[in-house]
Scaffold this motif. Structure first.
Motif, PDB file in Angstrom:
ATOM      1  N   UNK A  75      -7.077  12.276  -0.026  1.00 49.17           N
ATOM      2  CA  UNK A  75      -6.833  12.038   1.402  1.00 49.17           C
ATOM      3  C   UNK A  75      -8.120  11.667   2.123  1.00 49.17           C
ATOM      4  N   UNK A  76      -9.228  12.279   1.708  1.00 53.93           N
ATOM      5  CA  UNK A  76     -10.519  11.975   2.334  1.00 53.93           C
ATOM      6  C   UNK A  76     -11.005  10.567   2.045  1.00 53.93           C
ATOM      7  N   UNK A  77     -10.519   9.969   0.975  1.00 52.73           N
ATOM      8  CA  UNK A  77     -10.971   8.628   0.582  1.00 52.73           C
ATOM      9  C   UNK A  77     -10.140   7.512   1.211  1.00 52.73           C
ATOM     10  N   UNK A  78      -9.065   7.869   1.916  1.00 58.97           N
ATOM     11  CA  UNK A  78      -8.161   6.860   2.483  1.00 58.97           C
ATOM     12  C   UNK A  78      -8.566   6.554   3.918  1.00 58.97           C
ATOM     13  N   UNK A  84      -2.338   7.044   8.687  1.00 59.97           N
ATOM     14  CA  UNK A  84      -1.375   7.214   9.781  1.00 59.97           C
ATOM     15  C   UNK A  84      -0.145   6.339   9.574  1.00 59.97           C
ATOM     16  N   UNK A  85      -0.348   5.111   9.129  1.00 62.29           N
ATOM     17  CA  UNK A  85       0.775   4.205   8.856  1.00 62.29           C
ATOM     18  C   UNK A  85       1.656   4.787   7.755  1.00 62.29           C
ATOM     19  N   UNK A  86       1.025   5.315   6.714  1.00 62.43           N
ATOM     20  CA  UNK A  86       1.785   5.891   5.613  1.00 62.43           C
ATOM     21  C   UNK A  86       2.527   7.156   6.046  1.00 62.43           C
ATOM     22  N   UNK A  87       1.916   7.949   6.907  1.00 60.21           N
ATOM     23  CA  UNK A  87       2.601   9.149   7.405  1.00 60.21           C
ATOM     24  C   UNK A  87       3.824   8.764   8.240  1.00 60.21           C
ATOM     25  N   UNK A 131      -2.411  -0.238 -12.339  1.00 58.11           N
ATOM     26  CA  UNK A 131      -3.249  -1.294 -12.875  1.00 58.11           C
ATOM     27  C   UNK A 131      -4.138  -1.833 -11.784  1.00 58.11           C
ATOM     28  N   UNK A 132      -4.047  -3.129 -11.546  1.00 63.30           N
ATOM     29  CA  UNK A 132      -4.930  -3.772 -10.573  1.00 63.30           C
ATOM     30  C   UNK A 132      -4.404  -3.684  -9.146  1.00 63.30           C
ATOM     31  N   UNK A 133      -3.173  -3.204  -8.979  1.00 63.10           N
ATOM     32  CA  UNK A 133      -2.588  -3.132  -7.636  1.00 63.10           C
ATOM     33  C   UNK A 133      -2.168  -1.699  -7.343  1.00 63.10           C
ATOM     34  N   UNK A 134      -2.088  -1.373  -6.066  1.00 60.83           N
ATOM     35  CA  UNK A 134      -1.625  -0.057  -5.631  1.00 60.83           C
ATOM     36  C   UNK A 134      -0.246  -0.228  -4.987  1.00 60.83           C
ATOM     37  N   UNK A 135       0.632   0.730  -5.244  1.00 60.11           N
ATOM     38  CA  UNK A 135       1.996   0.651  -4.726  1.00 60.11           C
ATOM     39  C   UNK A 135       2.363   1.941  -3.990  1.00 60.11           C
ATOM     40  N   UNK A 136       1.717   2.218  -2.854  1.00 57.22           N
ATOM     41  CA  UNK A 136       2.043   3.463  -2.149  1.00 57.22           C
ATOM     42  C   UNK A 136       3.497   3.505  -1.687  1.00 57.22           C
ATOM     43  N   UNK A 137       4.097   2.360  -1.393  1.00 54.02           N
ATOM     44  CA  UNK A 137       5.498   2.370  -0.964  1.00 54.02           C
ATOM     45  C   UNK A 137       6.409   2.837  -2.091  1.00 54.02           C
ATOM     46  N   UNK A 138       6.065   2.528  -3.340  1.00 52.44           N
ATOM     47  CA  UNK A 138       6.858   3.013  -4.474  1.00 52.44           C
ATOM     48  C   UNK A 138       6.783   4.532  -4.571  1.00 52.44           C
ATOM     49  N   UNK A 139       5.613   5.080  -4.294  1.00 52.50           N
ATOM     50  CA  UNK A 139       5.461   6.533  -4.306  1.00 52.50           C
ATOM     51  C   UNK A 139       6.352   7.142  -3.229  1.00 52.50           C
ATOM     52  N   UNK A 140       6.230   6.632  -2.016  1.00 52.01           N
ATOM     53  CA  UNK A 140       7.005   7.176  -0.898  1.00 52.01           C
ATOM     54  C   UNK A 140       8.508   7.050  -1.135  1.00 52.01           C
ATOM     55  N   UNK A 141       8.950   5.880  -1.610  1.00 55.73           N
ATOM     56  CA  UNK A 141      10.380   5.624  -1.759  1.00 55.73           C
ATOM     57  C   UNK A 141      10.996   6.336  -2.963  1.00 55.73           C
ATOM     58  N   UNK A 142      10.180   6.877  -3.851  1.00 57.23           N
ATOM     59  CA  UNK A 142      10.702   7.629  -4.992  1.00 57.23           C
ATOM     60  C   UNK A 142      10.576   9.133  -4.795  1.00 57.23           C
TER      61      UNK A 142
END
Length: 150
Positions: A75-78, A84-87, A131-142
């Motif tokens: 969390x400190x690295x974000x 805030x958008x992700x929350x 891999x080379x991309x991050x998918x935070x929406x996949x984390x949230x939606x799962x």
């Protein structure tokens, strides 16, 4: 601009759509079947082996759970704006999925009980491609729907 299609062309369109589905996946299916069989037979040991093979991470029962310290560090690295958008997205997803909850119900009819009992699973695994991309929406939606389900 979208093409305008005539009803006279439906046979041609159907044929083209069906032809593109003629890909032979039998070799890939053999690999998938072998992986599934391996997991059925050896359980977590197989999963840990595949994680090491495909993700380059030596997983074990001891290191799959994220520690509180690791969570705090992440969390400190974000970027605070992104956080805030992700929350906000997480709150929206949770609100939506809370409306999908089902209630248990039972009735007695002629000395017999009928009904439905909804029981959440104790654990759920979530795979998020990386891999080379991050998918935070996949984390949230799962993860959020699973948490809403209990």
């Amino acid at each position: 601009m979208l093409p305008i299609l005539s009803a006279k062309e439906t046979d041609s369109i159907k044929r083209r759509l069906l032809e593109r589905a003629n890909t032979d996946y039998s070799e890939q299916q053999k690999i998938v079947d072998a992986v599934l069989e391996d997991v059925r037979k050896t359980g977590d040991r197989a999963l840990f082996s595949y994680i090491a093979r495909f993700d380059g991470f030596e997983a074990s029962a001891d290191n799959l759970m994220v520690t509180e310290e690791e969570t705090d560090e992440a969390f400190g690295a974000v970027d605070p704006v992104l956080l805030e958008v992700m929350k906000e997205a997480a709150a929206n997803i949770e609100e939506f999925h809370n409306h999908q909850k089902r209630e248990n119900w039972f009735i007695e009819k002629g000395g017999k009980y009928l009904g439905q009992l909804y029981l959440p699973v104790e654990y759920a695994g979530v795979y998020v491609p990386g891999g080379k991309a991050a998918y935070p929406s996949s984390v949230l939606m799962n993860i959020i729907p699973a948490k809403c389900a209990g």
